[in-house]
Write an enzyme that holds these catalytic residues in place. Structure first.
Site, PDB file in Angstrom:
ATOM      1  N   MET A 154       5.855  60.645  35.607  1.00  0.00           N
ATOM      2  CA  MET A 154       5.208  60.593  36.643  1.00  0.00           C
ATOM      3  C   MET A 154       4.075  59.630  36.160  1.00  0.00           C
ATOM      4  O   MET A 154       2.988  59.380  36.910  1.00  0.00           O
ATOM      5  CB  MET A 154       4.776  61.716  37.452  1.00  0.00           C
ATOM      6  CG  MET A 154       5.829  62.346  38.103  1.00  0.00           C
ATOM      7  SD  MET A 154       5.361  63.179  39.352  1.00  0.00           S
ATOM      8  CE  MET A 154       4.530  64.361  39.081  1.00  0.00           C
ATOM      9  N   TYR A 180       0.975  58.352  33.546  1.00  0.00           N
ATOM     10  CA  TYR A 180      -0.305  58.731  32.689  1.00  0.00           C
ATOM     11  C   TYR A 180       0.471  59.569  31.411  1.00  0.00           C
ATOM     12  O   TYR A 180      -0.132  60.629  31.154  1.00  0.00           O
ATOM     13  CB  TYR A 180      -1.087  59.689  33.529  1.00  0.00           C
ATOM     14  CG  TYR A 180      -2.515  59.836  33.286  1.00  0.00           C
ATOM     15  CD1 TYR A 180      -3.336  58.479  33.610  1.00  0.00           C
ATOM     16  CD2 TYR A 180      -3.153  60.955  32.730  1.00  0.00           C
ATOM     17  CE1 TYR A 180      -4.612  58.405  33.218  1.00  0.00           C
ATOM     18  CE2 TYR A 180      -4.336  60.894  32.192  1.00  0.00           C
ATOM     19  CZ  TYR A 180      -5.191  59.587  32.410  1.00  0.00           C
ATOM     20  OH  TYR A 180      -6.404  59.693  32.202  1.00  0.00           O
ATOM     21  N   HIS A 201       1.178  60.802  27.902  1.00  0.00           N
ATOM     22  CA  HIS A 201       0.442  61.398  26.950  1.00  0.00           C
ATOM     23  C   HIS A 201       1.678  61.716  25.896  1.00  0.00           C
ATOM     24  O   HIS A 201       2.662  61.465  25.772  1.00  0.00           O
ATOM     25  CB  HIS A 201      -0.111  62.867  27.242  1.00  0.00           C
ATOM     26  CG  HIS A 201       0.641  63.681  27.669  1.00  0.00           C
ATOM     27  ND1 HIS A 201       1.803  64.304  27.375  1.00  0.00           N
ATOM     28  CD2 HIS A 201       0.571  64.116  29.108  1.00  0.00           C
ATOM     29  CE1 HIS A 201       2.226  65.314  28.198  1.00  0.00           C
ATOM     30  NE2 HIS A 201       1.584  64.984  29.480  1.00  0.00           N
ATOM     31  N   HIS A 260       5.165  63.196  26.519  1.00  0.00           N
ATOM     32  CA  HIS A 260       5.941  62.110  27.123  1.00  0.00           C
ATOM     33  C   HIS A 260       6.318  61.082  26.008  1.00  0.00           C
ATOM     34  O   HIS A 260       7.517  60.999  26.008  1.00  0.00           O
ATOM     35  CB  HIS A 260       5.158  61.455  28.009  1.00  0.00           C
ATOM     36  CG  HIS A 260       4.897  61.905  29.209  1.00  0.00           C
ATOM     37  ND1 HIS A 260       3.396  61.798  29.521  1.00  0.00           N
ATOM     38  CD2 HIS A 260       5.387  62.498  30.324  1.00  0.00           C
ATOM     39  CE1 HIS A 260       3.229  62.524  30.742  1.00  0.00           C
ATOM     40  NE2 HIS A 260       4.492  62.850  31.259  1.00  0.00           N
ATOM     41  N   GLY A 312      10.982  67.985  29.267  1.00  0.00           N
ATOM     42  CA  GLY A 312       9.939  68.576  28.371  1.00  0.00           C
ATOM     43  C   GLY A 312      10.064  70.160  28.684  1.00  0.00           C
ATOM     44  O   GLY A 312      10.382  70.737  29.961  1.00  0.00           O
ATOM     45  N   ASP A 326       7.857  72.142  31.337  1.00  0.00           N
ATOM     46  CA  ASP A 326       8.440  72.625  32.807  1.00  0.00           C
ATOM     47  C   ASP A 326       9.613  73.298  32.542  1.00  0.00           C
ATOM     48  O   ASP A 326      10.543  72.848  33.308  1.00  0.00           O
ATOM     49  CB  ASP A 326       8.492  71.127  33.861  1.00  0.00           C
ATOM     50  CG  ASP A 326       7.245  70.626  33.871  1.00  0.00           C
ATOM     51  OD1 ASP A 326       6.174  70.841  34.625  1.00  0.00           O
ATOM     52  OD2 ASP A 326       6.646  69.399  32.748  1.00  0.00           O
ATOM     53  N   MET A 357       0.168  70.002  26.276  1.00  0.00           N
ATOM     54  CA  MET A 357      -0.083  68.608  26.813  1.00  0.00           C
ATOM     55  C   MET A 357       0.426  68.494  28.361  1.00  0.00           C
ATOM     56  O   MET A 357       1.510  68.951  28.642  1.00  0.00           O
ATOM     57  CB  MET A 357       0.444  67.754  26.049  1.00  0.00           C
ATOM     58  CG  MET A 357      -0.139  67.678  24.684  1.00  0.00           C
ATOM     59  SD  MET A 357       0.522  66.331  23.539  1.00  0.00           S
ATOM     60  CE  MET A 357      -0.380  66.482  21.967  1.00  0.00           C
ATOM     61  N   ARG A 405      -2.219  66.835  33.851  1.00  0.00           N
ATOM     62  CA  ARG A 405      -3.213  67.492  34.812  1.00  0.00           C
ATOM     63  C   ARG A 405      -4.477  67.709  33.971  1.00  0.00           C
ATOM     64  O   ARG A 405      -5.355  68.110  34.282  1.00  0.00           O
ATOM     65  CB  ARG A 405      -2.467  68.491  35.394  1.00  0.00           C
ATOM     66  CG  ARG A 405      -1.731  67.885  36.751  1.00  0.00           C
ATOM     67  CD  ARG A 405      -1.277  69.010  37.433  1.00  0.00           C
ATOM     68  NE  ARG A 405      -0.548  68.683  38.829  1.00  0.00           N
ATOM     69  CZ  ARG A 405       0.439  68.206  38.682  1.00  0.00           C
ATOM     70  NH1 ARG A 405       1.376  68.905  38.070  1.00  0.00           N
ATOM     71  NH2 ARG A 405       0.985  67.790  40.107  1.00  0.00           N
TER      72      ARG A 405
END
Ligand code: PAF
Length: 281
Positions: A30, A32, A34, A37, A147, A150, A184, A187
């Site tokens: 989604m 943004y 870091h 990712h 990842g 989740d 990481m 959010r």
């Protein structure tokens, strides 16, 4: 780097790549981005010949009152970072492209979505499986990388792929952590300095659980209570759940035998954070 915004453009590009014999690795995100990712992208590059990253803040996986409107975005930064991690194609559709007028189909995985985050986020996983199914149909990946932070999402997607006979291999990548241990997450950007300090209680509680487990503790209630106690002793925290469960069915266990998942979700101020570890096995 190619940036593709339309479904038909992505499908045509995927067909070309497959026709040239290149295996496609997909990293759904989604945005943004870091380091967590980027690690998924590097893992995808090892498993495939070309890496496609999707960047799409999927509205259907956010419930009412959740953070869809304030979800952090930095498209230019994402393109730069993804390029550095070996991504060749970015698929960045708009919400209208993914959910055009008349859209009415959903993909729902039944049982494993009924635990953990599924209890406090009732529409979340249906939104995730629907969009991931659509992303698979757009990008046509041989392998898709997710990842393990989740963890439940990974379990749900693995179940969907098996149940719907999807021809894609799912790869999970271990949780990536900041140097002090905080998992990481995009959010984390919401946290102020005091909340950031309290957020570390999630990782500290996993370490405590590991110490208890390594010391011979096998009673799930004892481990759960210790974890909740540690987190609750930090300001701004409110525990959503701490569960000790089977890592495949996600059903709670009373006694730890074999590989067991410890998963937790905690609100730190207004920010909902999740983390997990496996014990044993
Ligand atoms: O994990 C995420 O960032 C999202 O849930 C995903 C898999 C990209 C689907 O929107």
């Amino acid at each position: 780097m190619r940036i593709i915004e339309s479904v038909s453009g992505m499908q045509a590009a995927a067909d070309e790549l497959r026709a040239s014999g290149r295996k496609i690795g997909l990293v759904p995100t989604m945005g943004y981005l870091h380091e967590g990712h980027l690690e998924l992208m590097r893992a995808a590059a090892k498993q495939a010949d070309v890496v496609v990253a999707s960047i799409f803040v999927n509205p259907t996986q956010f419930g009412p009152g959740e953070d869809l409107d304030r979800y952090p975005r930095d498209f230019d930064g994402d393109v730069r970072k993804a390029g550095g991690a070996g991504v060749e194609v970015i698929f960045a559709p708009t919400a209208e492209e993914m959910y055009p007028p008349g859209f009415q189909t959903k993909v729902r995985v039944e049982r494993v979505t009924k635990h953990l985050c599924g209890l406090s986020r009732p529409v979340h996983f249906e939104g995730v499986t629907t969009v991931v199914c659509k992303l698979f149909n757009c990008v046509k990946p041989d392998v898709a990388v997710f990842g393990e932070k989740d963890f439940q999402q990974l379990v749900v997607i693995e179940r969907m792929v098996i149940d719907l006979n999807m021809e894609v291999r799912i790869v999970g990548v271990p949780v990536q952590r900041e140097p002090d241990g905080l998992a990481m997450s995009s959010r984390n950007a919401y946290l102020n300095a005091e909340e950031r300090r309290s957020a570390l209680s999630l990782f500290k509680s996993l370490e405590l659980a590991r110490r208890l487990y390594n010391g011979g503790e096998r009673d799930a209630r004892v481990i759960r209570d210790a974890v909740i106690g540690l987190i609750s002793s930090h300001p701004f925290t409110s525990v959503d759940y701490v569960e000790v469960c089977d890592p495949v069915s996600l059903e709670a266990v009373d006694v730890l035998k074999g590989r067991t998942l410890l998963a937790l979700a905690v609100n730190v101020g207004r920010t909902r954070l999740i983390d997990n570890c496996t014990l044993g096995g």
